[in-house]
Scaffold this active site. Structure first.
Site, PDB file in Angstrom:
ATOM      1  N   CYS A 122      26.238  38.478  55.248  1.00 56.21           N
ATOM      2  CA  CYS A 122      27.531  38.164  54.921  1.00 56.21           C
ATOM      3  C   CYS A 122      28.228  39.567  54.623  1.00 56.21           C
ATOM      4  O   CYS A 122      27.624  40.564  54.530  1.00 56.21           O
ATOM      5  CB  CYS A 122      27.185  38.025  53.287  1.00 56.21           C
ATOM      6  N   GLU A 131      34.795  33.957  45.757  1.00 55.15           N
ATOM      7  CA  GLU A 131      35.208  34.510  47.607  1.00 55.15           C
ATOM      8  C   GLU A 131      35.905  33.578  48.080  1.00 55.15           C
ATOM      9  O   GLU A 131      35.368  32.480  48.174  1.00 55.15           O
ATOM     10  CB  GLU A 131      33.477  34.625  48.035  1.00 55.15           C
TER      11      GLU A 131
END
Length: 174
Positions: free
Chosen positions: A65, A112
């Site tokens: 990530c 996000e």
């Protein structure tokens, strides 16, 4: 680790603006991110984040990530971080974009808009060379075993990884 990276945050009107990564996490600002899932058949390569990471250290997460740097494409970011964290590159397939918000401890939060990427590989031919500043361990796991482990010990897994598992129980995207 350089924590003073400038990343793209998302204004209320949808436009992007530059913000320091830690500021985005302290203030819970909506920002761009990528998540990579590398599979060998149905087995997913997961990583345990290095204990010294600024949040969620020692917890298991999906393969990789990250946040794109300001003016970096999502594809370039996904490829770059896969190489930086795990020491390999693969052709990645872009999937949908999802949004989530979660507390990640230490007064920090993730808010996000994440674009998901995946790749298929033969694990026997993949050389994984984790950067110890980023990754403590890696392993391959089936979705079924992963769900069992998360149910038994959710504290061992990052909040975003648990969100992905809830939204995509079979880890199938699109």
């Amino acid at each position: 680790m350089n924590r003073h990276i400038i990343i793209p945050a998302i204004a209320g009107d949808g436009t992007l603006y530059p913000v320091e990564k830690m500021e985005a996490h302290v203030k819970g600002l909506l920002h761009l991110a990528v998540s990579v899932f590398v599979f060998d058949g149905d087995r997913l390569l997961i990583q345990r984040r290095a204990a010294a990471k600024y949040h969620c250290g020692g917890q298991w997460a999906n393969t990789c990530c990250s946040h794109p740097h300001w003016e970096e494409s999502l594809e370039a970011c996904a490829e770059r971080r896969l190489d930086e964290e795990l020491g390999f590159t693969l052709p990645l397939m872009r999937h949908q974009t999802v949004e989530y918000a979660a507390s990640v401890g230490e007064g920090l939060s993730e808010h996000e808009r994440v674009t998901l990427f995946s790749a298929q590989v033969d694990s026997k031919s993949l050389e994984i060379v984790p950067d110890p500043d980023e990754v403590d361990a890696v392993r391959w796991i089936t979705p079924e075993d992963l769900h069992q482990e998360v149910s038994a010990a959710p504290q061992d897994f990052t909040p975003w990884f648990q969100i992905y598992l809830q939204r995509f129980p079979g880890l199938k995207f699109d």
